[in-house]
Design a protein around this motif. Structure first.
Motif, PDB file in Angstrom:
ATOM      1  N   VAL A 101     -35.250  -4.137  46.822  1.00 21.55           N
ATOM      2  CA  VAL A 101     -35.690  -3.763  48.171  1.00 21.55           C
ATOM      3  C   VAL A 101     -37.157  -4.153  48.286  1.00 21.55           C
ATOM      4  CG1 VAL A 101     -36.044  -1.833  49.784  1.00 21.55           C
ATOM      5  CG2 VAL A 101     -34.081  -1.809  48.221  1.00 21.55           C
ATOM      6  N   ASN A 102     -37.567  -4.632  49.438  1.00 24.56           N
ATOM      7  CA  ASN A 102     -38.958  -5.040  49.619  1.00 24.56           C
ATOM      8  C   ASN A 102     -39.844  -3.806  49.833  1.00 24.56           C
ATOM      9  OD1 ASN A 102     -41.416  -6.210  50.292  1.00 24.56           O
ATOM     10  ND2 ASN A 102     -40.449  -7.955  51.308  1.00 24.56           N
ATOM     11  N   MET A 103     -40.078  -3.101  48.738  1.00 23.06           N
ATOM     12  CA  MET A 103     -40.841  -1.853  48.800  1.00 23.06           C
ATOM     13  C   MET A 103     -42.294  -2.099  49.221  1.00 23.06           C
ATOM     14  SD  MET A 103     -39.312  -0.311  45.232  1.00 23.06           S
ATOM     15  CE  MET A 103     -40.075   1.323  45.334  1.00 23.06           C
ATOM     16  N   GLY A 104     -42.843  -3.236  48.810  1.00 26.17           N
ATOM     17  CA  GLY A 104     -44.222  -3.562  49.158  1.00 26.17           C
ATOM     18  C   GLY A 104     -44.398  -3.672  50.668  1.00 26.17           C
ATOM     19  N   ALA A 105     -43.439  -4.317  51.328  1.00 26.66           N
ATOM     20  CA  ALA A 105     -43.524  -4.483  52.781  1.00 26.66           C
ATOM     21  C   ALA A 105     -43.477  -3.122  53.481  1.00 26.66           C
ATOM     22  CB  ALA A 105     -42.392  -5.376  53.273  1.00 26.66           C
ATOM     23  N   ALA A 106     -42.612  -2.231  52.988  1.00 23.71           N
ATOM     24  CA  ALA A 106     -42.524  -0.892  53.580  1.00 23.71           C
ATOM     25  C   ALA A 106     -43.844  -0.143  53.409  1.00 23.71           C
ATOM     26  CB  ALA A 106     -41.382  -0.106  52.931  1.00 23.71           C
ATOM     27  N   ALA A 107     -44.434  -0.269  52.221  1.00 25.26           N
ATOM     28  CA  ALA A 107     -45.707   0.404  51.957  1.00 25.26           C
ATOM     29  C   ALA A 107     -46.807  -0.120  52.874  1.00 25.26           C
ATOM     30  CB  ALA A 107     -46.103   0.214  50.489  1.00 25.26           C
ATOM     31  N   VAL A 108     -46.862  -1.433  53.020  1.00 26.50           N
ATOM     32  CA  VAL A 108     -47.886  -2.042  53.872  1.00 26.50           C
ATOM     33  C   VAL A 108     -47.731  -1.553  55.313  1.00 26.50           C
ATOM     34  CG1 VAL A 108     -48.651  -4.224  54.913  1.00 26.50           C
ATOM     35  CG2 VAL A 108     -48.225  -4.090  52.434  1.00 26.50           C
ATOM     36  N   ASP A 109     -46.497  -1.549  55.791  1.00 26.64           N
ATOM     37  CA  ASP A 109     -46.232  -1.110  57.166  1.00 26.64           C
ATOM     38  C   ASP A 109     -46.688   0.338  57.383  1.00 26.64           C
ATOM     39  OD1 ASP A 109     -44.836  -1.552  59.809  1.00 26.64           O
ATOM     40  OD2 ASP A 109     -43.721   0.191  59.060  1.00 26.64           O
ATOM     41  N   ALA A 148     -35.658   3.684  48.622  1.00 26.88           N
ATOM     42  CA  ALA A 148     -36.812   2.885  48.214  1.00 26.88           C
ATOM     43  C   ALA A 148     -37.838   2.797  49.348  1.00 26.88           C
ATOM     44  CB  ALA A 148     -36.359   1.489  47.787  1.00 26.88           C
ATOM     45  N   GLU A 149     -37.349   2.584  50.562  1.00 29.70           N
ATOM     46  CA  GLU A 149     -38.274   2.495  51.693  1.00 29.70           C
ATOM     47  C   GLU A 149     -38.924   3.845  51.985  1.00 29.70           C
ATOM     48  OE1 GLU A 149     -36.672  -1.015  54.625  1.00 29.70           O
ATOM     49  OE2 GLU A 149     -37.668   0.787  55.397  1.00 29.70           O
ATOM     50  N   GLN A 150     -38.096   4.888  51.973  1.00 28.23           N
ATOM     51  CA  GLN A 150     -38.586   6.223  52.309  1.00 28.23           C
ATOM     52  C   GLN A 150     -39.659   6.685  51.305  1.00 28.23           C
ATOM     53  OE1 GLN A 150     -37.868   7.564  55.035  1.00 28.23           O
ATOM     54  NE2 GLN A 150     -38.857   9.576  54.749  1.00 28.23           N
ATOM     55  N   ARG A 151     -39.360   6.464  50.014  1.00 26.09           N
ATOM     56  CA  ARG A 151     -40.328   6.876  48.990  1.00 26.09           C
ATOM     57  C   ARG A 151     -41.622   6.072  49.102  1.00 26.09           C
ATOM     58  NH1 ARG A 151     -37.756   7.708  43.326  1.00 26.09           N
ATOM     59  NH2 ARG A 151     -36.926   9.524  44.421  1.00 26.09           N
ATOM     60  N   ALA A 152     -41.486   4.785  49.366  1.00 23.08           N
ATOM     61  CA  ALA A 152     -42.673   3.940  49.536  1.00 23.08           C
ATOM     62  C   ALA A 152     -43.519   4.461  50.699  1.00 23.08           C
ATOM     63  CB  ALA A 152     -42.262   2.492  49.770  1.00 23.08           C
ATOM     64  N   ARG A 153     -42.847   4.828  51.801  1.00 24.45           N
ATOM     65  CA  ARG A 153     -43.583   5.300  52.982  1.00 24.45           C
ATOM     66  C   ARG A 153     -44.258   6.651  52.741  1.00 24.45           C
ATOM     67  NH1 ARG A 153     -42.782   2.232  57.405  1.00 24.45           N
ATOM     68  NH2 ARG A 153     -41.138   0.664  57.233  1.00 24.45           N
ATOM     69  N   GLU A 154     -43.543   7.582  52.096  1.00 26.08           N
ATOM     70  CA  GLU A 154     -44.150   8.897  51.860  1.00 26.08           C
ATOM     71  C   GLU A 154     -45.310   8.807  50.867  1.00 26.08           C
ATOM     72  OE1 GLU A 154     -41.590  12.314  51.516  1.00 26.08           O
ATOM     73  OE2 GLU A 154     -39.958  11.298  52.567  1.00 26.08           O
ATOM     74  N   HIS A 155     -45.192   7.884  49.895  1.00 25.49           N
ATOM     75  CA  HIS A 155     -46.310   7.717  48.960  1.00 25.49           C
ATOM     76  C   HIS A 155     -47.471   6.957  49.609  1.00 25.49           C
ATOM     77  CE1 HIS A 155     -45.707   9.717  45.249  1.00 25.49           C
ATOM     78  NE2 HIS A 155     -44.521   9.194  45.012  1.00 25.49           N
ATOM     79  N   ALA A 156     -47.173   6.159  50.615  1.00 22.83           N
ATOM     80  CA  ALA A 156     -48.262   5.511  51.367  1.00 22.83           C
ATOM     81  C   ALA A 156     -49.102   6.598  52.042  1.00 22.83           C
ATOM     82  CB  ALA A 156     -47.695   4.532  52.391  1.00 22.83           C
ATOM     83  N   GLU A 157     -48.432   7.624  52.549  1.00 27.12           N
ATOM     84  CA  GLU A 157     -49.161   8.760  53.141  1.00 27.12           C
ATOM     85  C   GLU A 157     -50.039   9.455  52.095  1.00 27.12           C
ATOM     86  OE1 GLU A 157     -45.739  10.693  55.822  1.00 27.12           O
ATOM     87  OE2 GLU A 157     -47.702  11.696  55.951  1.00 27.12           O
ATOM     88  N   ASN A 158     -49.459   9.689  50.906  1.00 29.61           N
ATOM     89  CA  ASN A 158     -50.249  10.306  49.832  1.00 29.61           C
ATOM     90  C   ASN A 158     -51.463   9.457  49.477  1.00 29.61           C
ATOM     91  OD1 ASN A 158     -48.812  12.660  49.341  1.00 29.61           O
ATOM     92  ND2 ASN A 158     -47.370  11.651  47.938  1.00 29.61           N
TER      93      ASN A 158
END
Lengths: 153, 153, 153, 153, 153
Positions: free
Chosen positions: E13-21, E112-122
């Protein structure tokens, strides 16, 4: 004296607050609080507390989950905390409560607070009264549940 | 020569006291005692003994419990002690007795003292009589329980 | 060239003596011997041999016991030896024989000596004839028991 | 650009030769070859290639055996390779093939070569075309056996 | 503020893209993307992002496979990420999703996307709003699946 208290949002009990409260009962110390997401974020938080915010000692509090994967996280965090101590020549008192140490949420809350408080006492002794610890050498002290006591009665 | 002796309040036998007593029988050395809560606090204590209190060698004594979690703590502590030695170029003699090595409290007390004493001898040899160790190379020495002896009789 | 040879009193075979004997057959080198109690004492001994006694390469020989606890000690020692190499940019050839690799004491003695000797050859090649190792790349070399050989016959 | 290629005499396939061949197909680079006995000797070899022989990136190739003890060796080697990268700020591409990944010697030889070649491509991309890797992010790439592909089709 | 986002081609899964977004939704930050083959390449990538490309904090995203060997890779990567943080005094937020955490590809992609996004918040909180984390201390936060919540209701 300045004590760093770092804990996590992952823990299900506010262990940091218990530690801060107990530290204040035993000594007049400045306290620096630092909260991170999980136990693996604690080592660098402790290092920053020591090197950039002037803490003389740090308490690192966390509550790993009960699964195998969680135990591994706790292991990695512990290795990091030891490494951090070796890099800084400062003590970091690790206060971890594994979720599966308690039989239910109520005991978990009690255990987490109790262990945080007893280790807050150890923290103060390490910095201010090291001789008190020498007197307790080999006496089977435990934090949270009751002491094991000495092997010779 | 100055020997650091660090031990824990977690241990159920005063291993540090036994080590100090035995060291004094074998050599005229200055001794610096340092007691910490548990085995994971030993690596930084050893580092402080070497770098800030001038110890030439350190004995690190501890008694991990018999559960899986305790074995992991001991493993982390051992890694830290090795790392500390590599950072300082000084020997740290690890003296760990696992609670489940002994069949009861009485044997545990005997084993902990005996191992501490035999490693105190090793400590003195490492610093003052390294040739004595070369003579024992490959002879199956053990500390505490009886020696395994050489494979060729 | 100076080769450090460090071994243990825990081992049940004089692996260091076998290594020294074999090194002398293959090259005219100075040898520095260092014996420590157990495998966990080897990393710092190797570091001292390299940094304080001028060794160009070190052989670290040990014989971990057959229990789970012994395997963990060997693991910790191996990690320390790798760390030491990274800190010094010098090779340390690890020669460990696990007690349970052999079916009896006689085979254990043979295996320990044989592996020490074959690794002594590798030690000389690494320092004096690195091209000899490139020629053996991917050929399934083993030390002690017979070679596995290449996958393609 | 200079690429270090370090491999072992323990491996049963000449993985280093395959890597060198593939690197030459994809880029005009200088190559420095370094062969050591086993995977635990790779971390310091990689460090020497980077710090003393001017390599910009290193491929570390090895073939751990199929036993528990071999897996532990590979684990220790991997930790050392990661540590080496952190000490040097240079990438080391680990190419390990576990003997038990293949059903027979023929597949083992194919797998070892194929993985070495695909990682040689990654090595070139990391240094010369990092954007090519960003385009492949999250696409389930594998080296050797077929790609897993993205979770969303 | 500059955030480093490093991820892998191994992930499905493109986790990096989700994090960047997600990072862009929460703060006006510069972002530096870095994609490597697998999780074991993340530690040095994170170090380069911090030391050579001026990142204040790094997100390291990866998706280890479900086999024992994969778990060990993830463990090695995690140790490296902690070590990197201790060497740089900068946080690295590890976002790993183990392939066996999800019951099928669809859930895996969501997790994978959800975890990336919630950790982006952290990640944003750690740098810009550390007090927000102190308020969440001990509240049983999780990233991806639902929060565990506090032990005391």
């Amino acid at each position: 004296m300045k004590v760093g208290v770092c804990d996590t949002t992952f823990a299900r009990v506010n262990m940091g607050a218990a530690a801060v409260d107990e530290l204040r009962r035993h000594a007049s110390v400045a306290i620096e609080r630092y909260t991170v997401p999980g136990v693996k974020d604690l080592p660098v938080a402790a290092k920053i507390l020591i090197e950039e915010r002037g803490c003389d000692i740090v308490m690192a509090l966390g509550m790993p989950g009960g699964k195998e994967k969680d135990r591994l996280c706790a292991h990695e965090a512990s290795q990091g905390l030891i490494q951090c101590q070796l890099m800084t020549n400062h003590h970091i008192i690790e206060v971890f409560v594994h979720e599966d140490e308690a039989k239910d949420d109520k005991e978990l809350a009690w255990l987490a607070e109790q262990r945080a408080r007893e280790h807050a006492e150890n923290t103060v002794k390490l910095i201010l009264r090291p001789d008190a610890l020498i007197k307790e050498a080999g006496t089977g002290q435990r934090q949270g549940f009751e002491d094991a006591g000495p092997a010779r009665h």
